[in-house]
Design a protein around this motif. Structure first.
Motif, PDB file in Angstrom:
ATOM      1  N   ARG A  26      59.414  46.220  50.424  1.00  0.00           N
ATOM      2  CA  ARG A  26      60.685  46.418  51.118  1.00  0.00           C
ATOM      3  C   ARG A  26      61.844  46.472  50.128  1.00  0.00           C
ATOM      4  N   PRO A  27      62.768  47.401  50.288  1.00  0.00           N
ATOM      5  CA  PRO A  27      63.979  47.407  49.459  1.00  0.00           C
ATOM      6  C   PRO A  27      64.840  46.193  49.796  1.00  0.00           C
ATOM      7  N   ASP A  32      69.015  50.643  47.508  1.00  0.00           N
ATOM      8  CA  ASP A  32      67.596  50.944  47.308  1.00  0.00           C
ATOM      9  C   ASP A  32      66.940  51.512  48.564  1.00  0.00           C
ATOM     10  N   PHE A  33      67.593  51.378  49.712  1.00  0.00           N
ATOM     11  CA  PHE A  33      67.017  51.828  50.974  1.00  0.00           C
ATOM     12  C   PHE A  33      67.053  53.353  51.022  1.00  0.00           C
ATOM     13  N   VAL A  34      65.899  53.955  51.229  1.00  0.00           N
ATOM     14  CA  VAL A  34      65.784  55.417  51.225  1.00  0.00           C
ATOM     15  C   VAL A  34      65.951  55.956  52.639  1.00  0.00           C
ATOM     16  N   GLY A  35      66.669  57.074  52.766  1.00  0.00           N
ATOM     17  CA  GLY A  35      66.819  57.729  54.055  1.00  0.00           C
ATOM     18  C   GLY A  35      67.891  57.089  54.926  1.00  0.00           C
ATOM     19  N   GLN A  36      68.009  57.585  56.159  1.00  0.00           N
ATOM     20  CA  GLN A  36      68.964  57.066  57.145  1.00  0.00           C
ATOM     21  C   GLN A  36      70.371  57.023  56.553  1.00  0.00           C
ATOM     22  N   SER A  37      70.793  58.109  55.918  1.00  0.00           N
ATOM     23  CA  SER A  37      72.061  58.127  55.186  1.00  0.00           C
ATOM     24  C   SER A  37      73.253  57.814  56.090  1.00  0.00           C
ATOM     25  N   THR A  38      73.263  58.318  57.317  1.00  0.00           N
ATOM     26  CA  THR A  38      74.384  58.069  58.218  1.00  0.00           C
ATOM     27  C   THR A  38      74.495  56.590  58.572  1.00  0.00           C
ATOM     28  N   VAL A  39      73.378  55.995  58.972  1.00  0.00           N
ATOM     29  CA  VAL A  39      73.375  54.574  59.324  1.00  0.00           C
ATOM     30  C   VAL A  39      73.706  53.724  58.108  1.00  0.00           C
ATOM     31  N   ARG A  40      73.157  54.081  56.952  1.00  0.00           N
ATOM     32  CA  ARG A  40      73.447  53.309  55.735  1.00  0.00           C
ATOM     33  C   ARG A  40      74.933  53.331  55.406  1.00  0.00           C
ATOM     34  N   GLY A  41      75.543  54.519  55.487  1.00  0.00           N
ATOM     35  CA  GLY A  41      76.956  54.635  55.176  1.00  0.00           C
ATOM     36  C   GLY A  41      77.823  53.832  56.123  1.00  0.00           C
ATOM     37  N   GLY A  67      58.567  51.204  62.685  1.00  0.00           N
ATOM     38  CA  GLY A  67      58.155  51.575  61.327  1.00  0.00           C
ATOM     39  C   GLY A  67      59.197  52.284  60.501  1.00  0.00           C
ATOM     40  N   LEU A  68      60.444  52.391  60.997  1.00  0.00           N
ATOM     41  CA  LEU A  68      61.463  53.154  60.273  1.00  0.00           C
ATOM     42  C   LEU A  68      62.402  52.285  59.447  1.00  0.00           C
ATOM     43  N   GLY A  69      62.294  50.953  59.553  1.00  0.00           N
ATOM     44  CA  GLY A  69      63.094  50.108  58.674  1.00  0.00           C
ATOM     45  C   GLY A  69      64.083  49.190  59.363  1.00  0.00           C
ATOM     46  N   LYS A  70      63.927  48.918  60.653  1.00  0.00           N
ATOM     47  CA  LYS A  70      64.880  48.041  61.344  1.00  0.00           C
ATOM     48  C   LYS A  70      64.818  46.614  60.796  1.00  0.00           C
ATOM     49  N   THR A  71      63.616  46.088  60.625  1.00  0.00           N
ATOM     50  CA  THR A  71      63.477  44.737  60.079  1.00  0.00           C
ATOM     51  C   THR A  71      63.989  44.680  58.647  1.00  0.00           C
ATOM     52  N   THR A  72      63.695  45.713  57.870  1.00  0.00           N
ATOM     53  CA  THR A  72      64.170  45.761  56.486  1.00  0.00           C
ATOM     54  C   THR A  72      65.687  45.750  56.434  1.00  0.00           C
ATOM     55  N   LEU A  73      66.338  46.511  57.307  1.00  0.00           N
ATOM     56  CA  LEU A  73      67.798  46.537  57.334  1.00  0.00           C
ATOM     57  C   LEU A  73      68.370  45.177  57.724  1.00  0.00           C
ATOM     58  N   ALA A  74      67.711  44.463  58.631  1.00  0.00           N
ATOM     59  CA  ALA A  74      68.172  43.123  58.993  1.00  0.00           C
ATOM     60  C   ALA A  74      68.121  42.203  57.778  1.00  0.00           C
ATOM     61  N   MET A  75      67.053  42.300  56.997  1.00  0.00           N
ATOM     62  CA  MET A  75      66.942  41.490  55.789  1.00  0.00           C
ATOM     63  C   MET A  75      68.002  41.880  54.765  1.00  0.00           C
ATOM     64  N   ILE A  76      68.281  43.176  54.667  1.00  0.00           N
ATOM     65  CA  ILE A  76      69.308  43.648  53.739  1.00  0.00           C
ATOM     66  C   ILE A  76      70.685  43.143  54.159  1.00  0.00           C
ATOM     67  N   ILE A  77      70.964  43.160  55.464  1.00  0.00           N
ATOM     68  CA  ILE A  77      72.250  42.663  55.951  1.00  0.00           C
ATOM     69  C   ILE A  77      72.452  41.213  55.530  1.00  0.00           C
ATOM     70  N   ALA A  78      71.418  40.383  55.716  1.00  0.00           N
ATOM     71  CA  ALA A  78      71.522  38.980  55.305  1.00  0.00           C
ATOM     72  C   ALA A  78      71.718  38.873  53.796  1.00  0.00           C
ATOM     73  N   GLY A  79      70.979  39.705  53.040  1.00  0.00           N
ATOM     74  CA  GLY A  79      71.113  39.659  51.592  1.00  0.00           C
ATOM     75  C   GLY A  79      72.484  40.094  51.115  1.00  0.00           C
ATOM     76  N   LEU A 191      60.289  60.821  52.588  1.00  0.00           N
ATOM     77  CA  LEU A 191      59.062  60.033  52.459  1.00  0.00           C
ATOM     78  C   LEU A 191      58.516  60.081  51.036  1.00  0.00           C
ATOM     79  N   GLU A 192      58.672  61.208  50.362  1.00  0.00           N
ATOM     80  CA  GLU A 192      58.239  61.286  48.968  1.00  0.00           C
ATOM     81  C   GLU A 192      59.027  60.314  48.104  1.00  0.00           C
ATOM     82  N   ARG A 193      60.315  60.164  48.377  1.00  0.00           N
ATOM     83  CA  ARG A 193      61.116  59.196  47.628  1.00  0.00           C
ATOM     84  C   ARG A 193      60.649  57.773  47.902  1.00  0.00           C
ATOM     85  N   VAL A 194      60.315  57.494  49.155  1.00  0.00           N
ATOM     86  CA  VAL A 194      59.763  56.177  49.485  1.00  0.00           C
ATOM     87  C   VAL A 194      58.466  55.940  48.726  1.00  0.00           C
TER      88      VAL A 194
END
Length: 357
Positions: A26-27, A32-41, A67-79, A191-194
């Motif tokens: 997990r990023p 480091d999070f790949v994809g979802q550029s709109t949500v990331r921004g 499987g698209l990264g919701k849990t990962t984003l929650a961890m990133i938010i805390a970090g 996905l290739e970047r991931v």
């Protein structure tokens, strides 16, 4: 030889033994999070604003397929907020008391992540309304006429809710989130970047064509891409292949019955039943599930979404039908009497179960 069920490779739920490896891949930051550029921004602005204000971030709702990264984003938010993270799930909160116990133990600025938040019980949802808006809850002590309400003040916290079915969330709960982000399926390039990042962490040697081959079979889902990459690693290690190219990746994934479009055994069984036994359909869901030897819910939630998204299967009021693309994918010739939707059978045939579509 691996005894893993091939269906688990393209399933979206992580197996228990895979969780440690998935956690390592997990990023840790939004950068480091790949994809979802709109949500990331958008999320980056929300978090930066809260840091500048010195306050807890607004509540965040993340929706989208698994499987698209919701849990990962929650961890990133805390970090990103340098805050503690508390993880629970909607099915685990079936009583208001369950939620009250969690909320009462939160610390200032802590991030509470509730996965599958749409599956919370109604009493817990109603308690969450006040907690999100006013940072307090009312604890009911006693029963009947002698019951009393004790207000409990809560420290400011950030709730991150994740759901695969945003439409099931009641409006009052959805409206209390300050930011809502919807995650989309990933493109092959993303996905290739991931995969490149994960391969580096796994110390794997894969060429460009090998990455492309794995990405095209990953159903647009990073979790599946990482899982397939690990299985390719196992295959390459056992067969002594130092560099994974397109041919090696293809042979490895063929071993696990994942074809070039990401279809697994169950997907192909559903299409084969539609095209051969039912001549393209329409056929009811329960009849189709019986024929492929699976539960109705498994066919509906595991196989159907991807087959519909790929244009291989269609859901109609009369039942499921195979499209022309499904016939071509299986190497079969569509019946000449089939219309554009693939429907070629008489609704009067008693073998056709049309009432449970």
């Amino acid at each position: 030889m691996s005894t893993e069920d091939p269906r688990e490779l393209v399933g979206t739920a992580p197996a228990a033994e895979e969780k440690a490896l998935e956690a390592a891949l997990r990023p840790k930051t939004l950068q480091d999070f790949v994809g979802q550029s709109t949500v990331r921004g958008q999320l980056s602005l929300v978090l930066e604003s809260s840091r500048l204000r010195g306050a807890a971030a607004d509540h965040v709702l993340l929706s989208g397929p698994p499987g698209l990264g919701k849990t990962t984003l929650a961890m990133i938010i805390a970090g990103e907020m340098n805050a503690a993270l508390r993880i629970t799930s909607g099915p685990a909160i079936q009583h208001a008391g369950d939620l009250a116990a969690i909320l009462s133990s939160l610390t200032d600025g802590e991030v509470l992540f509730i996965d599958e938040i749409h599956r919370m019980s109604r009493p817990a949802e109603e308690m969450l309304y006040m907690a999100m808006e006013d940072f307090r809850v009312d604890i009911i002590v006693g029963k009947g006429a002698g019951a009393t309400s004790i207000p409990l003040e809560l420290p400011p916290f950030t709730l991150v809710g994740a759901t695969t079915r945003a439409g099931l969330l009641p409006g009052p709960l959805r409206d209390r989130f300050g930011f809502t982000g919807h995650l989309e399926y990933y493109s092959a390039d993303e996905l290739e970047r991931v995969l490149r990042r994960s391969a580096g962490m796994l110390d794997m040697q894969v060429d460009d064509a090998g990455f492309a081959e794995i990405a095209t079979r990953s159903r647009g889902t990073p979790r599946i891409a990482n899982r397939l990459l690990r299985r390719v690693r196992d295959w390459a290690l056992v067969h002594g292949v130092p560099l994974v190219d397109r041919e090696a990746a293809g042979q490895a994934l063929d071993t696990y019955e994942v074809d070039r479009r990401g279809l697994d055994r169950l997907d192909r069984a559903v299409l084969h039943a539609l095209c051969t036994t039912f001549r393209g359909g329409p056929v009811g869901l329960s009849t189709l599930a019986i024929l492929v030897g699976e539960e109705t819910e498994t066919v509906e939630t595991v196989a159907e979404p991807y087959l519909v998204r790929e244009g291989l299967l269609a859901r109609t009021p009369r039942g499921r039908i195979a499209t022309e693309g499904a016939w071509r994918h299986l190497g079969l010739q569509p019946p000449e009497s089939a219309d554009s939707g693939g429907e070629a059978v008489s609704s009067g045939d008693p073998r056709w179960d049309l009432g449970d579509s």
